[in-house]
Design a protein around this motif. Sequence first.
Motif, PDB file in Angstrom:
ATOM      1  N   THR A   1      39.921   9.701  78.438  1.00  0.00           N
ATOM      2  CA  THR A   1      38.969   8.707  77.928  1.00  0.00           C
ATOM      3  C   THR A   1      38.650   7.634  78.963  1.00  0.00           C
ATOM      4  N   GLY A   2      39.157   7.790  80.182  1.00  0.00           N
ATOM      5  CA  GLY A   2      38.998   6.765  81.200  1.00  0.00           C
ATOM      6  C   GLY A   2      37.611   6.738  81.816  1.00  0.00           C
ATOM      7  N   ASP A   3      37.343   5.653  82.544  1.00  0.00           N
ATOM      8  CA  ASP A   3      36.086   5.520  83.279  1.00  0.00           C
ATOM      9  C   ASP A   3      36.065   6.436  84.500  1.00  0.00           C
ATOM     10  N   TYR A   4      37.241   6.662  85.061  1.00  0.00           N
ATOM     11  CA  TYR A   4      37.385   7.537  86.227  1.00  0.00           C
ATOM     12  C   TYR A   4      38.544   8.487  85.977  1.00  0.00           C
ATOM     13  N   ILE A   5      38.486   9.638  86.639  1.00  0.00           N
ATOM     14  CA  ILE A   5      39.607  10.568  86.581  1.00  0.00           C
ATOM     15  C   ILE A   5      40.192  10.697  87.986  1.00  0.00           C
ATOM     16  N   ALA A   6      41.523  10.737  88.051  1.00  0.00           N
ATOM     17  CA  ALA A   6      42.236  10.944  89.313  1.00  0.00           C
ATOM     18  C   ALA A   6      43.057  12.219  89.180  1.00  0.00           C
ATOM     19  N   LEU A   7      43.215  12.936  90.282  1.00  0.00           N
ATOM     20  CA  LEU A   7      43.838  14.257  90.243  1.00  0.00           C
ATOM     21  C   LEU A   7      45.241  14.199  90.834  1.00  0.00           C
ATOM     22  N   LEU A   8      46.211  14.713  90.067  1.00  0.00           N
ATOM     23  CA  LEU A   8      47.608  14.723  90.504  1.00  0.00           C
ATOM     24  C   LEU A   8      48.193  16.106  90.269  1.00  0.00           C
ATOM     25  N   ASP A   9      48.707  16.731  91.329  1.00  0.00           N
ATOM     26  CA  ASP A   9      49.402  18.006  91.171  1.00  0.00           C
ATOM     27  C   ASP A   9      50.755  17.775  90.505  1.00  0.00           C
ATOM     28  N   HIS A  10      51.247  18.804  89.831  1.00  0.00           N
ATOM     29  CA  HIS A  10      52.411  18.630  88.954  1.00  0.00           C
ATOM     30  C   HIS A  10      53.733  18.412  89.682  1.00  0.00           C
ATOM     31  N   ASP A  11      53.763  18.532  91.011  1.00  0.00           N
ATOM     32  CA  ASP A  11      55.010  18.282  91.733  1.00  0.00           C
ATOM     33  C   ASP A  11      54.849  17.225  92.826  1.00  0.00           C
ATOM     34  N   ASP A  12      53.736  16.496  92.799  1.00  0.00           N
ATOM     35  CA  ASP A  12      53.477  15.471  93.806  1.00  0.00           C
ATOM     36  C   ASP A  12      53.773  14.080  93.247  1.00  0.00           C
ATOM     37  N   GLU A  13      53.561  13.058  94.073  1.00  0.00           N
ATOM     38  CA  GLU A  13      53.848  11.688  93.653  1.00  0.00           C
ATOM     39  C   GLU A  13      52.735  10.747  94.089  1.00  0.00           C
TER      40      GLU A  13
ATOM     41  N   ARG B   1      46.581 -10.329  91.478  1.00  0.00           N
ATOM     42  CA  ARG B   1      45.223  -9.789  91.645  1.00  0.00           C
ATOM     43  C   ARG B   1      44.787  -9.051  90.379  1.00  0.00           C
ATOM     44  N   ILE B   2      45.691  -8.262  89.816  1.00  0.00           N
ATOM     45  CA  ILE B   2      45.352  -7.513  88.601  1.00  0.00           C
ATOM     46  C   ILE B   2      45.055  -8.475  87.453  1.00  0.00           C
ATOM     47  N   ALA B   3      45.868  -9.515  87.336  1.00  0.00           N
ATOM     48  CA  ALA B   3      45.663 -10.490  86.261  1.00  0.00           C
ATOM     49  C   ALA B   3      44.319 -11.190  86.382  1.00  0.00           C
ATOM     50  N   GLY B   4      43.826 -11.313  87.600  1.00  0.00           N
ATOM     51  CA  GLY B   4      42.561 -11.999  87.815  1.00  0.00           C
ATOM     52  C   GLY B   4      41.341 -11.111  87.771  1.00  0.00           C
ATOM     53  N   MET B   5      41.526  -9.817  87.533  1.00  0.00           N
ATOM     54  CA  MET B   5      40.388  -8.901  87.496  1.00  0.00           C
ATOM     55  C   MET B   5      39.520  -9.170  86.272  1.00  0.00           C
ATOM     56  N   VAL B   6      38.234  -9.312  86.483  1.00  0.00           N
ATOM     57  CA  VAL B   6      37.297  -9.530  85.381  1.00  0.00           C
ATOM     58  C   VAL B   6      37.177  -8.272  84.535  1.00  0.00           C
ATOM     59  N   SER B   7      37.147  -7.132  85.202  1.00  0.00           N
ATOM     60  CA  SER B   7      37.040  -5.850  84.505  1.00  0.00           C
ATOM     61  C   SER B   7      38.105  -4.912  85.043  1.00  0.00           C
ATOM     62  N   ARG B   8      38.786  -4.237  84.142  1.00  0.00           N
ATOM     63  CA  ARG B   8      39.822  -3.292  84.552  1.00  0.00           C
ATOM     64  C   ARG B   8      39.421  -1.884  84.115  1.00  0.00           C
ATOM     65  N   PRO B   9      38.920  -1.084  85.033  1.00  0.00           N
ATOM     66  CA  PRO B   9      38.543   0.279  84.649  1.00  0.00           C
ATOM     67  C   PRO B   9      39.777   1.093  84.266  1.00  0.00           C
ATOM     68  N   ARG B  10      39.628   1.908  83.253  1.00  0.00           N
ATOM     69  CA  ARG B  10      40.723   2.809  82.890  1.00  0.00           C
ATOM     70  C   ARG B  10      40.629   4.058  83.753  1.00  0.00           C
ATOM     71  N   ILE B  11      41.765   4.455  84.290  1.00  0.00           N
ATOM     72  CA  ILE B  11      41.821   5.636  85.155  1.00  0.00           C
ATOM     73  C   ILE B  11      42.661   6.702  84.461  1.00  0.00           C
ATOM     74  N   SER B  12      42.041   7.843  84.216  1.00  0.00           N
ATOM     75  CA  SER B  12      42.738   8.972  83.598  1.00  0.00           C
ATOM     76  C   SER B  12      43.295   9.869  84.696  1.00  0.00           C
ATOM     77  N   VAL B  13      44.609   9.994  84.745  1.00  0.00           N
ATOM     78  CA  VAL B  13      45.259  10.858  85.733  1.00  0.00           C
ATOM     79  C   VAL B  13      45.418  12.241  85.109  1.00  0.00           C
ATOM     80  N   LEU B  14      44.769  13.237  85.698  1.00  0.00           N
ATOM     81  CA  LEU B  14      44.807  14.601  85.163  1.00  0.00           C
ATOM     82  C   LEU B  14      45.894  15.401  85.871  1.00  0.00           C
ATOM     83  N   MET B  15      46.780  16.026  85.075  1.00  0.00           N
ATOM     84  CA  MET B  15      47.881  16.781  85.671  1.00  0.00           C
ATOM     85  C   MET B  15      48.114  18.082  84.904  1.00  0.00           C
ATOM     86  N   PRO B  16      47.512  19.185  85.352  1.00  0.00           N
ATOM     87  CA  PRO B  16      47.845  20.484  84.763  1.00  0.00           C
ATOM     88  C   PRO B  16      49.243  20.910  85.204  1.00  0.00           C
TER      89      PRO B  16
END
Length: 695
Positions: free
Chosen positions: A238-250, A148-163
């Motif tokens: 620099t991503g199109d979207y930002i995702a939030l991740l706490d520093h001890d989560d998964e 599915r990923i290989a067939g994606m026409v556009s792949r948005p970059r996702i910036s994972v923010l982790m303080p």
Amino acid sequence: EEPARMPPQLYVDDGLGFNEVSAVRLPRPEQGKLCVELRLPPIVLALRLDPTDREGRFHLSRVTMRELGKLRMGLRFAAPIAKELARRPEEIPAAARRVWSIFREGGVRGLKGALVERSRRIGPVRYAAWIEEFDTLREADRAAIAARIAGMVSRPRISVLMPVFNTPEKWLRRAIQSVREQLYPEWELCIADDASTRPHVRRVLETAAASDPRIKVTFRKVNGHISAASNSTLETATGDYIALLDHDDELAPHALYMLAEEIAEHPDADVIYSDEDKIDAAGERYEPHFKPEWNPDLFDSQNYLGHLSCIRSSLVHELGGFREGCEGSQDYDLLLRATARSLPARIRHVPHVLYHWRSVHGSTAAATANKRYAVEAALKALRDRHPGCAVSEGPFPTTYRVAHPLPARPPLVTLIIPTRDGFALLERAVRSIQQQTTYPHFEFLIVDNQSTEPRALQYMEELQRSGQARVIRYDAPFNFSAINNFGAREARGELVGLVNNDIQVIDPDWLSEMVSHAIRPEIGAVGCKLLYPDDTIQHAGVILGLFGVGGHVFKQLPRDAPGYFARAQLTQNLSACTAACLVLRKSVYEEVGGFDEENLRIGFNDVDFCMKIAKAGYRNLYAPRAVLYHHESASRGYEDTPEKQERFRTEVEYMKQKWGGALERDPAYSPNLSLESLQMEIAWPPRAPKRWKSA
């Protein structure tokens, strides 16, 4: 691919035959044995065991049943809770305080109710088995996702923010590794260390940055707390979207892939959120939070978006990033501002568990009291979001109440009460409203449906003569829809309140609470919490699709029981509420054409009515702070004759034909929760599609 087999089910004939309503889903046998505690109804004519849901072989050697004493039953209910506390001993003091509080307020009866409710929340279907069956990626799944990923026409970059700040080394490594294990490759991990004092932090972060160019690390020279550190991560994103991740989560391995799929299908999405669960120090996952679609009033009551949250980067920058002064709830504050700037269609929910919230000593997941400042920050964020509203803490930790004000001159509410005979019921309803309602501006409109009882007729005449109520006559066979429509046409109020004659007021502010929501322009119908006389819940909202058309969720839970993630006690948007006590603007009533008099004379007319209101663009709302007794069916009885049951079946078929699949896709519910349980238990199998299998 063969669908998953259902666990065994036990059917109970309580006089109405075997049916899905009375079915009890059993856990899967372990080592060839199955032992389960059941609460059977008072009358049991027969039991039927279905070992599986399809043809197959099974072995049944011996079945025994015995009655458990009260002490043993209490120990059985308490055992799973004790096991949880043994795994997380840091929660024991808070649990002890909670037990004492429940006992002080409700005595032994209150403790019993809390144990029963807690045991129901744990549920008969073990989450570990559900994970193994439905939430474990096999090699075939990974291959399909890669395709599915290989067939994606556009792949948005996702910036994972982790303080990061002084994170234990083990959990910091796991958090970073969970990002590196993502099946979706277009990501960057933006880390900002907030001047940690533990030496391992710099070492781990420098090693991570050197190992993968997608990992960016900023070392802050001065500790600025979580909002400032989060903004430091944002500066490098620099991503199109930002995702939030706490520093001890998964993150789950397919987390970012699922976000990318949602973005591909909805490129205008501003906010995306997923389901989540908790994970303990041993790596055991528990307490899944299966969430509804975008639900603004529930979001005001608790940060249910939580994890995993993903926001369009341009929107985050437009909002100025994370606000200092909201530390501890900076994510909630950002999401409140982002959703306020967006549109409902651009707030998307991915109904899969994509985030594992670490529950260890000192973490927010383990004990909210550890971070009191987070609660204060959430209150500040809500007050800023809703100026002019009174914002306070809710009934449970990390829940809130946003009280919308009434105007200086509250609008007139016409309370429409259909009745036929039943003097005692009507008199109690009217008297309780008169004596116990603080709302200052309402009128009674009693619709008499062919009463013949002298006492009832005399009472209605006295009410009319004294000016306490208007009485109008509906001289035709009983038709709940037609009677209420008839009353609504005669209503003088700006708002109408539909009130059964078997209602009894117990909360003086019930009408003020309901009107405060009903006058909001975006709100349609407002329902309340209704209790049986034994103080258990009769109505806490209607979930579409429960046992067919719709059912009352949390039925028979103790009055103050939280229900699934406190939803029995939180203001929220629901698709439908019962018309036994419903308040709305008369203009909305007329706009949707009222109740369906022709096809839904008695049953499901309120569900249909509320669905029409939602289709017209309004949000229906459940207001749990408005509490009344409902002596259900005291006036008309039950569906206990062949004629009534045939009419009921006809109405069910009409609803299914009219609304179709909408009855199985309630936006206020989750496809991972069962349509065969009133307590929001786990669905087996879940109805959430796996996109990599839909191609």
